[in-house]
Motif scaffolding. Structure first.
Motif, PDB file in Angstrom:
ATOM      1  N   ASP A  83      39.947 -12.630  27.994  1.00 14.26           N
ATOM      2  CA  ASP A  83      40.952 -12.821  29.045  1.00 14.26           C
ATOM      3  C   ASP A  83      41.946 -13.930  28.709  1.00 14.26           C
ATOM      4  OD1 ASP A  83      39.980 -10.802  30.638  1.00 14.26           O
ATOM      5  OD2 ASP A  83      38.787 -12.136  31.915  1.00 14.26           O
ATOM      6  N   GLY A 282      44.881  -8.287  39.163  1.00 14.28           N
ATOM      7  CA  GLY A 282      44.824  -8.103  37.722  1.00 14.28           C
ATOM      8  C   GLY A 282      44.826  -6.636  37.340  1.00 14.28           C
ATOM      9  N   ALA A 284      42.278  -4.628  36.986  1.00 10.20           N
ATOM     10  CA  ALA A 284      41.288  -3.837  37.739  1.00 10.20           C
ATOM     11  C   ALA A 284      40.532  -2.813  36.882  1.00 10.20           C
ATOM     12  CB  ALA A 284      41.950  -3.167  38.956  1.00 10.20           C
ATOM     13  N   ASP A 286      37.660  -1.643  36.973  1.00 14.16           N
ATOM     14  CA  ASP A 286      36.786  -0.669  37.654  1.00 14.16           C
ATOM     15  C   ASP A 286      37.534   0.567  38.149  1.00 14.16           C
ATOM     16  OD1 ASP A 286      38.074  -2.466  39.360  1.00 14.16           O
ATOM     17  OD2 ASP A 286      36.458  -2.500  40.847  1.00 14.16           O
TER      18      ASP A 286
HETATM   19  P1  NAI Z   1      41.416  -7.723  39.558  1.00 17.32           P
HETATM   20  O1  NAI Z   1      42.478  -8.216  40.471  1.00 17.32           O
HETATM   21  O2  NAI Z   1      41.871  -6.904  38.412  1.00 17.32           O
HETATM   22  O3  NAI Z   1      40.340  -6.877  40.401  1.00 17.32           O
HETATM   23  C1  NAI Z   1      39.527  -7.457  41.419  1.00 17.32           C
HETATM   24  C2  NAI Z   1      39.025  -6.360  42.355  1.00 17.32           C
HETATM   25  O4  NAI Z   1      40.089  -5.949  43.236  1.00 17.32           O
HETATM   26  C3  NAI Z   1      38.573  -5.107  41.630  1.00 17.32           C
HETATM   27  O5  NAI Z   1      37.455  -4.568  42.300  1.00 17.32           O
HETATM   28  C4  NAI Z   1      39.753  -4.179  41.748  1.00 17.32           C
HETATM   29  O6  NAI Z   1      39.438  -2.800  41.733  1.00 17.32           O
HETATM   30  C5  NAI Z   1      40.351  -4.566  43.093  1.00 17.32           C
HETATM   31  N1  NAI Z   1      41.800  -4.367  43.075  1.00 17.32           N
HETATM   32  C6  NAI Z   1      42.718  -5.194  42.498  1.00 17.32           C
HETATM   33  N2  NAI Z   1      43.955  -4.687  42.637  1.00 17.32           N
HETATM   34  C7  NAI Z   1      43.828  -3.527  43.298  1.00 17.32           C
HETATM   35  C8  NAI Z   1      44.766  -2.535  43.720  1.00 17.32           C
HETATM   36  N3  NAI Z   1      46.093  -2.645  43.496  1.00 17.32           N
HETATM   37  N4  NAI Z   1      44.302  -1.449  44.365  1.00 17.32           N
HETATM   38  C9  NAI Z   1      42.994  -1.326  44.611  1.00 17.32           C
HETATM   39  N5  NAI Z   1      42.036  -2.221  44.241  1.00 17.32           N
HETATM   40  C10 NAI Z   1      42.465  -3.310  43.588  1.00 17.32           C
HETATM   41  O7  NAI Z   1      40.644  -9.031  39.039  1.00 17.32           O
HETATM   42  P2  NAI Z   1      39.499  -9.188  37.933  1.00 17.32           P
HETATM   43  O8  NAI Z   1      38.546  -8.051  38.023  1.00 17.32           O
HETATM   44  O9  NAI Z   1      39.005 -10.570  38.086  1.00 17.32           O
HETATM   45  O10 NAI Z   1      40.242  -9.154  36.523  1.00 17.32           O
HETATM   46  C11 NAI Z   1      40.394  -8.000  35.710  1.00 17.32           C
HETATM   47  C12 NAI Z   1      41.319  -8.365  34.548  1.00 17.32           C
HETATM   48  O11 NAI Z   1      42.613  -8.682  35.059  1.00 17.32           O
HETATM   49  C13 NAI Z   1      40.879  -9.590  33.740  1.00 17.32           C
HETATM   50  O12 NAI Z   1      41.188  -9.339  32.393  1.00 17.32           O
HETATM   51  C14 NAI Z   1      41.738 -10.723  34.255  1.00 17.32           C
HETATM   52  O13 NAI Z   1      41.966 -11.745  33.313  1.00 17.32           O
HETATM   53  C15 NAI Z   1      43.018  -9.966  34.552  1.00 17.32           C
HETATM   54  N6  NAI Z   1      43.874 -10.602  35.576  1.00 17.32           N
HETATM   55  C16 NAI Z   1      45.223 -10.601  35.314  1.00 17.32           C
HETATM   56  C17 NAI Z   1      46.094 -11.107  36.243  1.00 17.32           C
HETATM   57  C18 NAI Z   1      47.541 -11.004  35.948  1.00 17.32           C
HETATM   58  O14 NAI Z   1      47.957 -10.384  34.990  1.00 17.32           O
HETATM   59  N7  NAI Z   1      48.389 -11.585  36.756  1.00 17.32           N
HETATM   60  C19 NAI Z   1      45.626 -11.652  37.534  1.00 17.32           C
HETATM   61  C20 NAI Z   1      44.212 -11.554  37.728  1.00 17.32           C
HETATM   62  C21 NAI Z   1      43.368 -11.045  36.778  1.00 17.32           C
END
Ligand code: NAI
Ligand code: MG
Length: 358
Positions: A83, A282, A284, A286
């Motif tokens: 990450d 992020g 997401a 999953d």
């Molecule tokens: P995430 O925000 O990707 O997901 C967290 C949870 O929220 C997951 O269960 C996901 O399915 C749900 N979710 C998020 N956005 C959604 C949407 N638009 N619709 C439906 N469900 C949604 O955060 P996580 O899992 O901690 O990180 C995943 C990856 O994303 C990592 O590589 C992390 O570094 C990166 N990341 C990047 C960011 C950015 O580019 N600004 C911000 C946060 C995380």
């Protein structure tokens, strides 16, 4: 005809799903409103680009982006890459390279959506979190020594400068002054963190004198988290460090119903560089590739972008279209308790923009 050139960087995961959805909505909006046009140029930077080229974006990427009026960003993050590599290689490179020091995060409960807070007053809550976006805990200062040995050490040093704190404080006071309640909460942890956070408190008191119309108060970050849950209506504009505001704004998104609706802008207020707008979430892992990501956070971010580009009327129309869809409640994505996929939510918002029923 006003012409806006947008760099679209979907990035990874659901970023590739929600950014095209937002461009579709922007195209419909420009056609409906008239007076302006949006020209989007697509950049395929991110983790797939890294696998092909060994870097997240080209070395001259910032030079390529500089002439654009704004950047619309999706997310970065890949299940098979670290990450810190993906985040620093693309998103933080742009934020820091373009001195986007003010990160703004509006949060409210959209009509028809339900907050997990019981007993929320009917007016709900309406917050603007201003996050310091250029230094603090994410300054990238530190290092590791004696890797893999028992005596290994790692340092992660927070950097707070008078110039950096003063400019974000002025931005936050001005933002609070422009909102009806004119109320600013300055969040720190100045009881335990005795250097940088005490500097924040001192500068807040100085800058406050330039904004006599704003009522301001101090709150420690842990108490602030509890207050956002227990007395959400007591909060309006908030300013906090890079790390503190990062955490508080995920809490805010969740309290508003879902992280999937939360928008943000990385703003260079002096407009020396393009600003960048993106959903808070992020990539997401999953749900990526399933076409079910909630695009509303990206739509709301596109509305922030339009405001920044001077298209306040189009921004208001986009927000109104989003609110129509959430209030009707017939076309909600899974994270908001519905069963609509990204394409269906997008079509419903486009229909609302065009004044049709979906
Ligand atoms: P995430 O925000 O990707 O997901 C967290 C949870 O929220 C997951 O269960 C996901 O399915 C749900 N979710 C998020 N956005 C959604 C949407 N638009 N619709 C439906 N469900 C949604 O955060 P996580 O899992 O901690 O990180 C995943 C990856 O994303 C990592 O590589 C992390 O570094 C990166 N990341 C990047 C960011 C950015 O580019 N600004 C911000 C946060 C995380
Ligand atoms: Mg975050």
């Amino acid at each position: 005809m006003r012409h806006h050139r947008i760099a679209a960087i979907p990035g990874d995961g659901i970023g590739k799903e929600v950014v095209p959805a937002a461009l579709e909505v922007l195209t419909a909006l420009a056609a409906r409103e008239g007076g302006f046009s949006i020209e989007a140029t697509h950049f395929d930077w991110g983790s797939d680009y890294y696998r092909a080229h060994g870097k997240m974006m080209p070395d001259d990427g910032l030079t390529t982006l500089k002439p654009f009026d704004s950047i619309l960003f999706g997310a970065v993050g890949d299940p098979n890459l670290p990450d810190d590599l993906t985040l620093w290689g693309l998103r933080l490179k742009i934020c820091q390279g373009f001195d986007q020091y003010a990160n703004i995060r509006p949060t409210r409960v959209l009509p028809g959506l339900q907050s997990p807070l019981r007993d929320l007053p009917p007016e709900g809550f309406d917050w603007l979190i201003v996050r310091e976006n250029s230094e603090g805990e994410y300054a990238g200062h530190g290092g590791r020594a004696h890797r893999g040995h028992p005596e290994e050490i790692a340092t992660e040093t927070s950097i707070f400068t008078r110039a950096g704190v003063t400019r974000i404080m002025r931005y936050a006071f001005a933002a609070a002054a422009a909102r009806p309640r004119k109320l600013l909460t300055v969040v720190t942890k100045s009881n335990a963190q005795r250097h940088g956070m005490v500097l924040w408190d001192e500068i807040a008191a100085d800058v406050a004198r330039e904004f006599p119309s704003v009522t301001w108060q101090k709150e420690l970050v842990d108490a602030m988290a509890a207050r956002m849950v227990r007395r959400p209506e007591s909060v309006d504009t908030v300013v906090a460090t890079n790390l503190h505001a990062d955490i508080l704004s995920d809490l805010a998104g969740a309290l508003a119903g879902s992280l999937g609706v939360a928008p943000t802008g990385n703003v260079n207020p002096e407009r020396a560089f393009p600003s960048m707008f993106e959903p808070i979430h992020g990539s997401a892992f999953d749900i990526m590739g399933k076409g079910i990501a909630n695009p509303i956070g990206t739509f709301w971010s596109a509305a922030l972008m339009l405001e920044h580009l001077g298209e306040a009327k189009a921004a208001a129309s986009l927000i109104a279209a989003i609110e129509k869809v959430t209030l009707e409640g017939r076309t909600l994505p899974a994270d908001l308790g519905g069963s609509a996929n990204t394409a269906a939510v997008t079509a419903a918002v486009v229909a609302a923009i065009e004044g049709r029923n979906a």
